[in-house]
Design an enzyme around this catalytic site. Sequence first.
Site, PDB file in Angstrom:
ATOM      1  N   GLU A 178       0.843  -1.201   0.000  1.00 17.77           N
ATOM      2  CA  GLU A 178       0.000   0.000   0.000  1.00 17.77           C
ATOM      3  C   GLU A 178       0.882   1.257   0.000  1.00 17.77           C
ATOM      4  O   GLU A 178       0.657   2.195  -0.765  1.00 17.77           O
ATOM      5  CB  GLU A 178      -0.913  -0.022   1.226  1.00 17.77           C
ATOM      6  CG  GLU A 178      -1.993   1.040   1.212  1.00 17.77           C
ATOM      7  CD  GLU A 178      -2.855   0.995   2.465  1.00 17.77           C
ATOM      8  OE1 GLU A 178      -2.634   0.129   3.344  1.00 17.77           O
ATOM      9  OE2 GLU A 178      -3.757   1.845   2.575  1.00 17.77           O
ATOM     10  N   ALA A 223      -7.802   3.517   8.949  1.00 17.92           N
ATOM     11  CA  ALA A 223      -7.303   2.494   9.863  1.00 17.92           C
ATOM     12  C   ALA A 223      -5.782   2.350   9.871  1.00 17.92           C
ATOM     13  O   ALA A 223      -5.217   1.837  10.822  1.00 17.92           O
ATOM     14  CB  ALA A 223      -7.940   1.144   9.537  1.00 17.92           C
TER      15      ALA A 223
HETATM   16  N1  LIG Z   1     -13.214  15.392   6.351  1.00 20.06           N
HETATM   17  C1  LIG Z   1     -13.286  14.450   5.436  1.00 20.06           C
HETATM   18  N2  LIG Z   1     -12.915  13.255   5.796  1.00 20.06           N
HETATM   19  C2  LIG Z   1     -12.979  12.299   4.888  1.00 20.06           C
HETATM   20  C3  LIG Z   1     -13.430  12.531   3.572  1.00 20.06           C
HETATM   21  N3  LIG Z   1     -13.365  11.355   2.906  1.00 20.06           N
HETATM   22  C4  LIG Z   1     -12.905  10.458   3.780  1.00 20.06           C
HETATM   23  N4  LIG Z   1     -12.685  11.019   4.984  1.00 20.06           N
HETATM   24  C5  LIG Z   1     -12.184  10.408   6.193  1.00 20.06           C
HETATM   25  O1  LIG Z   1     -10.772  10.421   6.143  1.00 20.06           O
HETATM   26  C6  LIG Z   1     -10.258   9.204   6.658  1.00 20.06           C
HETATM   27  C7  LIG Z   1      -9.396   8.577   5.647  1.00 20.06           C
HETATM   28  O2  LIG Z   1     -10.162   8.321   4.510  1.00 20.06           O
HETATM   29  P1  LIG Z   1      -9.575   7.378   3.403  1.00 20.06           P
HETATM   30  O3  LIG Z   1      -8.252   7.863   3.019  1.00 20.06           O
HETATM   31  O4  LIG Z   1     -10.615   7.194   2.382  1.00 20.06           O
HETATM   32  O5  LIG Z   1      -9.381   6.050   4.274  1.00 20.06           O
HETATM   33  P2  LIG Z   1      -9.634   4.564   3.858  1.00 20.06           P
HETATM   34  O6  LIG Z   1      -8.992   4.325   2.553  1.00 20.06           O
HETATM   35  O7  LIG Z   1     -11.069   4.237   3.960  1.00 20.06           O
HETATM   36  O8  LIG Z   1      -8.887   3.787   5.038  1.00 20.06           O
HETATM   37  P3  LIG Z   1      -7.572   2.865   4.984  1.00 20.06           P
HETATM   38  O9  LIG Z   1      -8.055   1.485   4.665  1.00 20.06           O
HETATM   39  O10 LIG Z   1      -6.983   2.952   6.343  1.00 20.06           O
HETATM   40  O11 LIG Z   1      -6.677   3.421   3.945  1.00 20.06           O
HETATM   41  C8  LIG Z   1     -11.458   8.396   7.105  1.00 20.06           C
HETATM   42  O12 LIG Z   1     -11.641   8.650   8.465  1.00 20.06           O
HETATM   43  C9  LIG Z   1     -12.602   8.971   6.320  1.00 20.06           C
HETATM   44  O13 LIG Z   1     -13.809   8.850   7.033  1.00 20.06           O
HETATM   45  C10 LIG Z   1     -13.831  13.837   3.240  1.00 20.06           C
HETATM   46  O14 LIG Z   1     -14.239  14.116   2.126  1.00 20.06           O
HETATM   47  N5  LIG Z   1     -13.742  14.771   4.218  1.00 20.06           N
HETATM   48 CA   LIG Z   2      -6.791   4.337   1.926  1.00 19.44          CA
END
Ligand SMILES: Nc1nc2c(ncn2[C@@H]2O[C@H](COP(=O)(O)OP(=O)(O)OP(=O)(O)O)[C@@H](O)[C@H]2O)c(=O)[nH]1
Ligand SMILES: [Ca+2]
Length: 516
Positions: A178, A223
């Site tokens: 990743e 996470a």
């Molecule tokens: N404020 C905000 N938070 C967001 C948004 N989209 C996602 N998040 C939050 O940001 C965090 C990281 O989001 P992602 O990068 O999509 O994480 P992920 O791919 O689901 O998680 P991993 O499996 O750990 O990579 C999570 O807590 C989401 O709920 C957004 O548009 N605005």
């Molecule tokens: Ca991610």
Amino acid sequence: ASPSDFLLPEMKERNPWHSPATIIITVIGVIAVVALVTVIVLQNREIPQKYKYGIVMDAGSSHTSLYIYRWPAEKENNTGRVEEMHSCQVAGPGISSYASAPWKAGESLRACMREAEQQVPQRRHQQTPLYLGATAGMRLLSMENSSAAEAVLRAVEESLRGFSFSYQGSRTLRGQEEGAFGWVTINYLDERLGQPRPPGDRPPHQTLLQGLETTGALDLGGASTQISFVSDHFDGSESPDNSMVFRLYGNDYSLYTHSFLCYGKDQALRLALAHQTQDAPVTLLDPCFHPGYEASKDYSAVYDSPCVSSRRPQGAPLNFTHKGAGNFAQCQKVIRSIFNSSSCSHSRCSFNGVFQPPLQGKFGAFSAYYFVMDFLNLTDTSLPLETVKRELARYCSNSWDQVKQQHPAVKVKYLAAYCFSGTYIITLLTDGYNFSSESYSSIKFIKKIRGSDAGWTLGYMLNLTNMIPAEAPDSPPLPQAGYASLVTLMVLVLAVVLLLLALRPRWPCCSQQPQV
Ligand SMILES: Nc1nc2c(ncn2[C@@H]2O[C@H](COP(=O)(O)OP(=O)(O)OP(=O)(O)O)[C@@H](O)[C@H]2O)c(=O)[nH]1
Ligand SMILES: [Ca+2]
């Protein structure tokens, strides 16, 4: 006798336009004209661009996104640039949340898959590879309940096989993959891997195919969080688990990468809550939430994750009242306590005893790094770190009512956590990864590069489709230059032919002096 009978025989045959030399020259001239016109017409004709496509689903812990990439057909190894053409956000939570009803995980992906069928031209469907990669949410589910994790992946697989694309498999990525693919993505999009550039897009005098200094990648998920960069002080020997070696376009890279499971921003919040609820309080006054914030939280919900489940306090009530105190300095203290900086069995560490070589070069910080810092208006890293902290302290001290009033359109779930998230990001970067006041300015918070999202998906696809060759192409293709030389050559041939024809009557063979 006719008048022609009085002409000498030589004079009858000496018409200069009928000599073999003239005929050959004329034929060459005609061929050159036809070729010239053909080349110009073909080169300048509006060619409908033909693309190939690839689809990657990013099954993250908090949600799933689908990305469609495209690149000019038949050019992938040379000058074709792969770009993101479309993305789709799957409604609902991440696939790991469907552990108790796996079929729903498969079902949740259908709407975005139907959208993808609309986006990719139908005649290309069968040759369009489709991948699904799951990350930290599924890693945690595997630790907790491996058969549930397998059932979710099977359900997702069954759903994806039902579409007309060339399905290539669903799997959970290792943390190192990743991190490494995120690094490949941003350096590919930034053209730092020494890849040949499309014609017309080359800075003058640039030596092609030579690696520039690469950019490190910082990815903050829900996470897990990843840090990946090339360091001159890292050859993999001190910590082989953190080493990924690549040969791309003829350049060797020894990448340092580490993924911290449980240190994505959602799980880090659980770690912080767990730290503060060890003596099972009924009310928690939390410095990372705004004054006036108040919510009832179930102990079972907070501790329902392998990141904290073993630390659930004995005899805790069912729930506690989570109240905000809005104090940046104290919040930072809480967050520092979730990093173990006391033991390091290597020459140097980031935290939790994990080896990390000295930071080097520039860094691109994406996903939640960007969402959070963008919301807080703190993406400008030329601001002194002290100013960033002061701004965060001011923001955290705002009352919850005021914050809600100022951002009526922002989801409360996100809004409540920006003080924690901003403080977490600054603490992770400084206390965790050892960014200093100076090196902080080498970080750039980014969402997209040249229209494509920063994240691991593009690097993953480039790798699986072998679109980044290990060796550089032998000679850089020069179609535009080739075209120019061809036209110049033909113009020269034409000019010579015309000149010869113009001088023809004066050639010794053909000067028409009647011989008496
Ligand atoms: N404020 C905000 N938070 C967001 C948004 N989209 C996602 N998040 C939050 O940001 C965090 C990281 O989001 P992602 O990068 O999509 O994480 P992920 O791919 O689901 O998680 P991993 O499996 O750990 O990579 C999570 O807590 C989401 O709920 C957004 O548009 N605005
Ligand atoms: Ca991610």
